[in-house]
Design a protein around this motif. Structure first.
Motif: not given
Length: 409
Positions: A253-262
């Motif tokens: 889930t953290g990686l999925l959120l990072a797909c937005f924030f990166a």
């Protein structure tokens, strides 16, 4: 390195640390509230994990709403920023640490946990809002300075989410300990930057009146509200949506959120410079419409891979909007009113986060995730369409170099 460039780096690092610490908690929010005592048998507000998570996040941003203006007003009145940032960062660190201690050493009701969370939020918002105000005080172009703020926000969120997911796998309380340590570092780091607050201290009534005389500030505030509403929606509903729909763990889930924030982080600075060149209207209005459509696409994604790709696209669109919106606040505010003007923007943003938690959480809990995505994405599109006449009528955002008459329109 020029002193303004050095301070821009230092202040961006402070914003990064504050956002990083905040996002550490989000991927494992369900496990965290359970560790803090959320139990349907002992509290009517924790009937489900979604309910408990929603109120835990609402407590922080409710305090943001109440205290962000106080921090900004105090800073403008005294013509100082640094002492308030140091005090708020250290007190916020104590709040995070207090939550960890409660989970380990006490058995207070979850309502008591929410009070500590509210204290932590009331303190932390001062560090975030006033550091962004210090960036406003720098020379070098409003879009450039707000682009630096935006890239720090995005990088903090992009790295905080996956790191928080990994820490949750070790211990649900580990993100709290890490957040407390980071805010202590913030209190030390901000001292390295020069305090450039305008030295002409004015009375409280004069500061408030100066902001009231600029109703055009309501336009970036409105966009700040709805943009943060979508962020709050993804932080709570998006997190649980990914876990429930695609059966992923906190780390994924953290990686999925990072797909937005990166991408949101990486494109902030160039997008901020672009808005200095072409004005604010196109990035804000066109970007918001496209951003809303992107949110709808995330909710319709049939697989976790397509959801991740769509999150990347939404992150790029968010980077187009964010620095231009913050820069518009700087364009419209007088130098002596920047603290309160940015506090107003962050107040609108905090209300947006609250809306994202409450509206998104309530709709998702009652009617399901599909309608929740439709409501939030639709709001983003609607605010852009409603704001077009205001941009055209007031002639704001067309050029980053606003005249005094335009600023007071």
């Amino acid at each position: 390195m020029h002193s303004s460039d050095r301070d821009r780096v230092v202040l961006a690092a402070v914003v990064f640390a504050v956002l990083f610490s905040q996002l550490l908690l989000y991927p494992g929010i369900g496990d965290l509230v359970t560790a803090l005592g959320a139990d349907a048998a002992t509290s009517p507000i924790t009937e489900t994990t979604l309910d408990a998570s929603m109120w835990f996040l609402v407590a922080e941003f409710g305090a943001y709403v109440v205290f962000v203006g106080i921090w900004g007003l105090a800073s403008d009145y005294t013509a100082r920023r640094t002492p308030f940032i140091v005090a708020s960062a250290l007190a916020g660190a104590a709040g995070y640490a207090g939550l960890a201690v409660i989970a380990v050493a006490t058995t207070i009701p979850f309502e008591g946990v929410l009070l500590v969370r509210a204290f932590q939020g009331a303190m932390t918002v001062g560090a975030l809002s006033l550091t962004m105000t210090m960036l406003m005080d720098l020379e070098g172009g409003h879009g450039r300075n707000m682009g630096a703020a935006g890239i720090a926000i995005g990088l903090g969120a992009a790295t905080g989410a996956p790191v928080g997911g990994q820490l949750t796998g070790i211990d649900p309380l580990a993100p709290l300990v890490a957040a407390a340590a980071l805010l202590c570092l913030v209190g030390l780091l901000v001292i390295l930057a020069d305090d450039r607050a305008p030295t002409s201290s004015r009375g409280v009534a004069a500061i408030l009146d100066g902001v009231r005389r600029r109703p055009t500030l309501s336009i970036p505030y409105a966009f700040g509200f709805v943009d943060r509403l979508t962020a709050g929606f993804f932080a709570l509903v998006g997190t649980l949506y990914f876990q429930d729909t695609f059966a992923v763990d906190a780390a994924t889930t953290g990686l999925l959120l990072a797909c937005f924030f990166a991408p949101f982080a990486l494109f902030q600075y160039p997008m901020g410079m672009l808005s200095d060149r072409i004005g604010r209207t196109v990035p804000i209005v066109a970007g918001s419409i496209s951003y809303g459509v992107g949110i709808l696409a995330v909710g319709a994604a049939p697989s976790v891979t397509i959801a991740a790709i769509t999150m990347v696209l939404v992150g790029v669109l968010g980077a187009l909007i964010s620095p231009a919106t913050m820069a518009l606040v700087t364009d419209l505010a007088d130098d002596e009113e920047r603290g309160l003007a940015m506090a107003g923007f962050n107040l609108a943003g905090s209300l947006g986060f609250l809306g994202g938690f409450l509206i998104g959480g309530t709709v998702a809990s009652t009617w399901g995730y599909d309608l929740a995505f439709l409501v939030v994405g639709g709001l983003e599109i609607l605010i852009a369409l409603v704001a077009v006449p205001a941009f055209l009528r007031c002639s704001i955002g067309a050029s980053p170099q606003l005249s005094l008459d335009e600023r007071e329109a």
